[in-house]
Each structure stands twice: as structure tokens, then as C-alpha cells.
Design a protein around this motif. Structure first.
Motif, PDB file in Angstrom:
ATOM      1  N   UNK A  20       0.836  -1.208   0.000  1.00 38.71           N
ATOM      2  CA  UNK A  20       0.000   0.000   0.000  1.00 38.71           C
ATOM      3  C   UNK A  20       0.866   1.252   0.000  1.00 38.71           C
ATOM      4  N   UNK A  21       1.947   1.233   0.781  1.00 43.23           N
ATOM      5  CA  UNK A  21       2.827   2.402   0.869  1.00 43.23           C
ATOM      6  C   UNK A  21       3.479   2.725  -0.470  1.00 43.23           C
ATOM      7  N   UNK A  22       4.030   1.696  -1.145  1.00 47.37           N
ATOM      8  CA  UNK A  22       4.708   1.982  -2.408  1.00 47.37           C
ATOM      9  C   UNK A  22       3.707   2.369  -3.501  1.00 47.37           C
ATOM     10  N   UNK A  23       2.471   1.854  -3.414  1.00 48.87           N
ATOM     11  CA  UNK A  23       1.463   2.246  -4.411  1.00 48.87           C
ATOM     12  C   UNK A  23       1.049   3.704  -4.232  1.00 48.87           C
ATOM     13  N   UNK A  24       1.009   4.180  -2.995  1.00 45.30           N
ATOM     14  CA  UNK A  24       0.703   5.594  -2.764  1.00 45.30           C
ATOM     15  C   UNK A  24       1.836   6.480  -3.287  1.00 45.30           C
ATOM     16  N   UNK A  25       3.073   6.010  -3.120  1.00 43.37           N
ATOM     17  CA  UNK A  25       4.214   6.752  -3.664  1.00 43.37           C
ATOM     18  C   UNK A  25       4.128   6.787  -5.190  1.00 43.37           C
ATOM     19  N   UNK A  26       3.811   5.642  -5.803  1.00 44.39           N
ATOM     20  CA  UNK A  26       3.697   5.581  -7.266  1.00 44.39           C
ATOM     21  C   UNK A  26       2.582   6.485  -7.774  1.00 44.39           C
ATOM     22  N   UNK A  27       1.542   6.663  -6.961  1.00 40.58           N
ATOM     23  CA  UNK A  27       0.391   7.470  -7.374  1.00 40.58           C
ATOM     24  C   UNK A  27       0.676   8.961  -7.284  1.00 40.58           C
ATOM     25  N   UNK A  28       1.348   9.381  -6.226  1.00 36.47           N
ATOM     26  CA  UNK A  28       1.468  10.816  -5.960  1.00 36.47           C
ATOM     27  C   UNK A  28       2.854  11.390  -6.239  1.00 36.47           C
ATOM     28  N   UNK A  29       3.872  10.533  -6.405  1.00 30.71           N
ATOM     29  CA  UNK A  29       5.210  11.029  -6.723  1.00 30.71           C
ATOM     30  C   UNK A  29       5.363  11.123  -8.240  1.00 30.71           C
ATOM     31  N   UNK A  30       6.552  11.438  -8.683  1.00 27.58           N
ATOM     32  CA  UNK A  30       6.829  11.511 -10.120  1.00 27.58           C
ATOM     33  C   UNK A  30       8.255  11.063 -10.380  1.00 27.58           C
ATOM     34  N   UNK A  31       8.600  10.949 -11.650  1.00 28.25           N
ATOM     35  CA  UNK A  31       9.966  10.612 -12.033  1.00 28.25           C
ATOM     36  C   UNK A  31      10.397   9.230 -11.573  1.00 28.25           C
ATOM     37  N   UNK A  32      11.697   9.094 -11.310  1.00 28.85           N
ATOM     38  CA  UNK A  32      12.286   7.821 -10.948  1.00 28.85           C
ATOM     39  C   UNK A  32      11.712   7.261  -9.644  1.00 28.85           C
ATOM     40  N   UNK A  33      11.352   8.151  -8.716  1.00 23.28           N
ATOM     41  CA  UNK A  33      10.798   7.688  -7.444  1.00 23.28           C
ATOM     42  C   UNK A  33       9.504   6.915  -7.666  1.00 23.28           C
ATOM     43  N   UNK A  34       8.604   7.458  -8.482  1.00 22.90           N
ATOM     44  CA  UNK A  34       7.332   6.780  -8.761  1.00 22.90           C
ATOM     45  C   UNK A  34       7.576   5.471  -9.509  1.00 22.90           C
ATOM     46  N   UNK A  35       8.509   5.474 -10.443  1.00 24.60           N
ATOM     47  CA  UNK A  35       8.784   4.270 -11.233  1.00 24.60           C
ATOM     48  C   UNK A  35       9.314   3.149 -10.352  1.00 24.60           C
ATOM     49  N   UNK A  36      10.289   3.449  -9.489  1.00 27.88           N
ATOM     50  CA  UNK A  36      10.869   2.405  -8.642  1.00 27.88           C
ATOM     51  C   UNK A  36       9.903   1.965  -7.556  1.00 27.88           C
ATOM     52  N   UNK A  37       8.994   2.846  -7.167  1.00 28.07           N
ATOM     53  CA  UNK A  37       7.963   2.434  -6.202  1.00 28.07           C
ATOM     54  C   UNK A  37       7.059   1.380  -6.826  1.00 28.07           C
ATOM     55  N   UNK A  38       6.703   1.558  -8.099  1.00 25.85           N
ATOM     56  CA  UNK A  38       5.849   0.576  -8.762  1.00 25.85           C
ATOM     57  C   UNK A  38       6.600  -0.742  -8.966  1.00 25.85           C
ATOM     58  N   UNK A  39       7.889  -0.669  -9.247  1.00 28.83           N
ATOM     59  CA  UNK A  39       8.693  -1.887  -9.370  1.00 28.83           C
ATOM     60  C   UNK A  39       8.731  -2.635  -8.034  1.00 28.83           C
ATOM     61  N   UNK A  40       8.845  -1.876  -6.936  1.00 32.69           N
ATOM     62  CA  UNK A  40       8.981  -2.493  -5.613  1.00 32.69           C
ATOM     63  C   UNK A  40       7.747  -3.258  -5.183  1.00 32.69           C
ATOM     64  N   UNK A  41       6.579  -2.929  -5.750  1.00 25.01           N
ATOM     65  CA  UNK A  41       5.361  -3.614  -5.308  1.00 25.01           C
ATOM     66  C   UNK A  41       5.417  -5.106  -5.619  1.00 25.01           C
ATOM     67  N   UNK A  42       6.210  -5.508  -6.614  1.00 25.39           N
ATOM     68  CA  UNK A  42       6.345  -6.932  -6.925  1.00 25.39           C
ATOM     69  C   UNK A  42       6.908  -7.714  -5.754  1.00 25.39           C
ATOM     70  N   UNK A  43       7.840  -7.110  -5.024  1.00 28.03           N
ATOM     71  CA  UNK A  43       8.437  -7.765  -3.865  1.00 28.03           C
ATOM     72  C   UNK A  43       7.380  -8.041  -2.801  1.00 28.03           C
TER      73      UNK A  43
END
Length: 436
Positions: A332-355
Motif C-alpha cells: 500500500x505504501x509503495x502504491x501511494x508513492x507511485x500514485x502521488x510522486x513523479x519521475x524515478x521515485x514513482x517508477x521504482x515504487x511501482x517496481x517495488x510492489x512486486x516484492x
């Protein structure tokens, strides 16, 4: 409600091994799990490709994956009946042949090109995978000692994850890497001639897939697999049958809340995977080509593979509920980051959800059937039926069209909250049978 689509509709009767070793049988079965994981995740690179070829909106794009998961619901009952009629070995061969036929249908779909024919081809492939799932899971469970059934299932599931990890690289090279849309910069508008040329790019990869499936079908057809047959109801123990008849599945809270947990989790997993490449291609996120995005998708699925090994180790000392709760909070935390952040931070947050997603399906499934006793098979069937939840990924497609792709991941975050609820309260077993 439809009858359970269980791993089999009746108890399985295993026969002793004579001339075939456990190791060679497990190797062959692991290849099946690898194959359907690989083919399923090719869709993650296929969807952005088809979106460009047919100029689809996100709703139409995610409808492709919805059709795929509707096949789980439609084909599961016929698959169980086919297994009862012809046995497990012939069903495995049939499933592979159905998948090969669907893969070959992708060739005329590309030549036309036709969105409808493409949907039909993918539906046929998914029906074949459904038959493999319904046949292979119980077969793995009965090939060997009952005490090590869980270990065997975890092993072949790891090979399934291996297939899902490498599929994006295959799709990136043979589909996206050979198309104008896949290699173009973000914002490039394709001409009609380029769309027609791109449509042809799927012919070679699906021809290769069909050839591999046919070879695998021939190997299994000729391999001396031990015969396993669903036990006839007349041969079942009368006491066990009477006990099942006097108890209700709905008295077990862990199952009642586990079925929607599987259903809702599949919405989250499939939504992330199918929209990942389009997300990282956004100018304010990764500004990547689709081909480049597929290489990052490799990391998403690789994280799921690694997470399963880590989660398995953690559960030796930490309860499954606590591991699931921690994974839900992290997701849930990384999905909120992916939703509201931008750039590399949002991209790596979405990648991290797989873990974090890695442990969810097997853990929910295990908690859902805990304490069911003689009702375990029926409960497992309901949980398998819930895989059809992946069809509702079209809802996220509609949200992406209406509110924006990035905002649509709030749906994923909401799904993670339900898995947290399940871990903290819903998974507590009620009216549980004592462990044997």
C-alpha cells in the motif's frame, strides 16, 4: 453458485511408482508451470503493443486481460469434467494443444489485423492454461509423499515465477523491439502503414511459442507418467462423505473472507503488471520507450520471484498472518508513492510492489483452507475460482481513461488494504478441524 472448480472434483487416488523417478517427473511438471507463467506474462508486453496497433484507450486495452481471466471462470468446470473422463495425463496434453492452437490463431489475427480475432485467440490460450492449472496442481500434490506435498507445490511455483520473470525480456526483444511503437519515443504518433507493419511483429514469437507447446505435448504424451485418477464418489469413504455433508464451508471465516481476498488481490497484481509499461513510458515518470519499459518489467516480476523465497524463509519463524500484514502495508505504501510522486521515485515504487505482492497469493490460499478438514477440496475450489478477479482489471482501465493512469493506481492501494484486513482479522480460523 457454480460448483467448486477445485483442483479436482473428488479425492485423488495415487498409484505407487514403479519405473519413473520422482525427480524426472517433477522436472517435467516444473516445465509446465514455467510454460504457463511465461505465456501469461507475455501479455504484459503484448498489451502496450496492441494499444498502439489498434489505437486503444486504457479500457479497451485492459479488456484484453479481462477476457484472459474470464477464461478461468468459463473453462474450469469443463476442465474438471474432462479430467474425470480422460485422466490427468491426457488432460495435460490436451491443455498444451489448446494453447498451441490459440497461439497459431495470433498469426491470422496479426495479418488481418483484427482486435476481435486477437481477443478470441488469447481466450483460447487462456482456456488451455486453465486446463493445465486444474490438472497439474493436484497431480503435483499426489506425486509423492503427502507429507511433502506443500514443498513440491512451492518448488514448481518457483519455476512458474521463473517463467514470469523471463517473459518480459522475450516480449521486449521479439515484439516491442521489432515494432515502431515499441522503439519510438514517448508521444510519437504512428502512421497507418506503421500500425500495419507493427501488427506483423507478433507472428514470429507466437509461432515459436506454438512450436514449443507442441513439442512439450509430444514429450508428455510419450512419457511414462504414473496414472492418477479421480476417485469415483462411490469409492469414497462413507464416513468422510457423511461428515462433509453435515458441515458448511460458510462457517469458516478464513475461507469466507479468503475468497474475496484472492479475487481482490488479483485485481491489484494484474492491474500493476498490465499497465506498468504504459506507466513508465509517461514523460513525467520514466520517459522510456515500450521496449525499455519491458526491461524494467523484468525487475517487477523478478522481485516477485525473490520475494517468494524470502517470504518462505520468514514464515519459518514468523506467522503467515504477520508476514501477509507486513507485505500488505508495504504494498500500500509503495502504491501511494507511485500514485502521488513523479519521475524515478514513482517508477521504482511501482517496481517495488512486486516484492510485496510475491507472498500474497500463496499465503492467502494457505490461510483460506486452514482448518477445513474434509471440506478442504471444496474450499480450495472456491479459492481457485476467485482467480477470475483478474478480469476486473478493466475497472482500472476505465479509471485510467477517466482520471488518469497514475491516479488509477489508487484502486491498487485500496486492494492492499483489504489484504491487510484479511491478515489481521479475516484469516482467523473459526470452527476449525484439528490438524491431522
Amino acid at each position: 453458485m457454480a460448483p467448486p472448480l477445485s483442483t479436482a472434483s473428488a479425492p485423488l487416488a495415487a498409484t505407487p511408482f514403479a519405473s519413473t523417478s520422482h525427480r524426472s517427473i517433477m522436472s517435467l511438471l516444473a516445465s509446465l508451470f514455467f510454460t504457463w507463467g511465461f505465456i501469461t506474462v507475455i501479455n504484459n508486453t503484448l498489451l502496450p503493443h496492441l494499444r498502439s496497433v489498434f489505437d486503444l484507450n486504457y479500457t479497451q486495452t485492459t479488456l484484453i486481460e479481462s477476457v484472459w481471466f474470464i477464461a478461468y471462470f468459463v473453462a474450469s468446470i469443463p476442465s474438471a469434467r474432462l479430467i474425470e473422463r480422460v485422466g490427468y495425463k491426457k488432460s495435460l496434453v490436451t491443455g498444451l494443444c489448446v494453447m498451441a492452437a490459440g497461439s497459431l490463431m495470433m498469426i491470422p489475427a496479426a495479418r488481418l489485423p483484427s482486435y476481435i480475432v486477437t481477443l478470441c485467440a488469447l481466450f483460447v490460450i487462456a482456456c488451455g492454461i486453465t486446463l493445465l492449472q486444474v490438472a497439474a496442481n493436484p497431480y503435483v500434490a499426489v506425486v509423492g509423499s503427502p507429507q511433502t506435498a506443500s514443498s513440491r507445490l512451492n518448488l514448481v511455483q518457483a519455476f512458474n515465477s521463473l517463467g514470469t520473470t523471463f517473459a518480459p525480456l522475450f516480449g521486449a526483444y521479439l515484439i516491442l523491439g521489432r515494432s515502431n511503437a515499441g522503439t519510438a519515443e514517448a508521444g510519437h504518433v504512428l502512421t497507418q502503414a506503421e500500425r500495419l507493419a507493427d501488427a506483423q511483429a507478433v507472428q514470429l514469437p507466437y509461432l515459436i511459442v506454438a512450436a514449443v507447446l507442441v513439442v512439450l505435448a509430444l514429450v508428455i504424451a510419450r512419457y511414462p507418467l504414473p496414472e492418477m485418477h479421480a476417485a469415483k464418489s462411490a469409492g469414497a469413504a462413507p464416513a468422510a462423505a457423511e461428515e462433509r455433508a453435515t458441515h458448511s464451508l460458510w462457517r469458516h471465516r478464513n475461507l469466507v473472507f479468503g475468497v474475496p481476498a484472492i479475487f481482490i488481490y488479483l485485481i491489484a497484481e494484474i492491474g500493476v503488471a498490465n499497465l506498468f509499461i504504459n506507466f513508465v513510458a509517461l514523460p513525467d515518470i520514466g520517459n522510456l520507450s515500450h521496449e525499455q519499459g519491458a526491461h524494467y518489467l523484468f525487475l517487477l516480476w523478478g522481485g516477485m520471484m525473490v520475494g517468494r523465497f524470502v517470504g518462505s524463509a520468514l514464515m519459518r519463524t514468523i506467522s503467515a498472518e504477520r508476514v501477509l500484514a507486513g507485505a500488505s502495508v508495504g504494498a500500500c505504501a509503495v502504491m501511494l508513492v507511485a500514485t502521488f510522486a513523479s519521475g524515478q521515485l514513482a517508477m521504482w515504487a511501482l517496481i517495488a510492489v512486486g516484492l510485496f505482492h510475491s507472498v500474497m497469493f500463496p499465503t492467502i490460499f494457505t490461510l483460506g483452507i486452514r482448518g477445513l478438514g474434509p471440506l478442504t477440496e471444496k474450499g480450495a475450489g472456491l479459492l481457485i475460482m476467485a482467480i477470475a478477479g483478474g478480469a476486473l482489471v478493466v475497472v482500472q482501465g476505465w479509471l485510467a481513461d477517466t482520471f488518469g493512469l497514475q491516479a488509477s493506481f489508487l484502486l491498487t492501494a485500496a486492494c492492499e488494504l483489504y489484504t491487510l484486513f484479511y491478515a489481521l482479522w479475516g484469516a482467523r480460523a473459526t470452527n476449525a478441524y484439528a490438524e491431522a
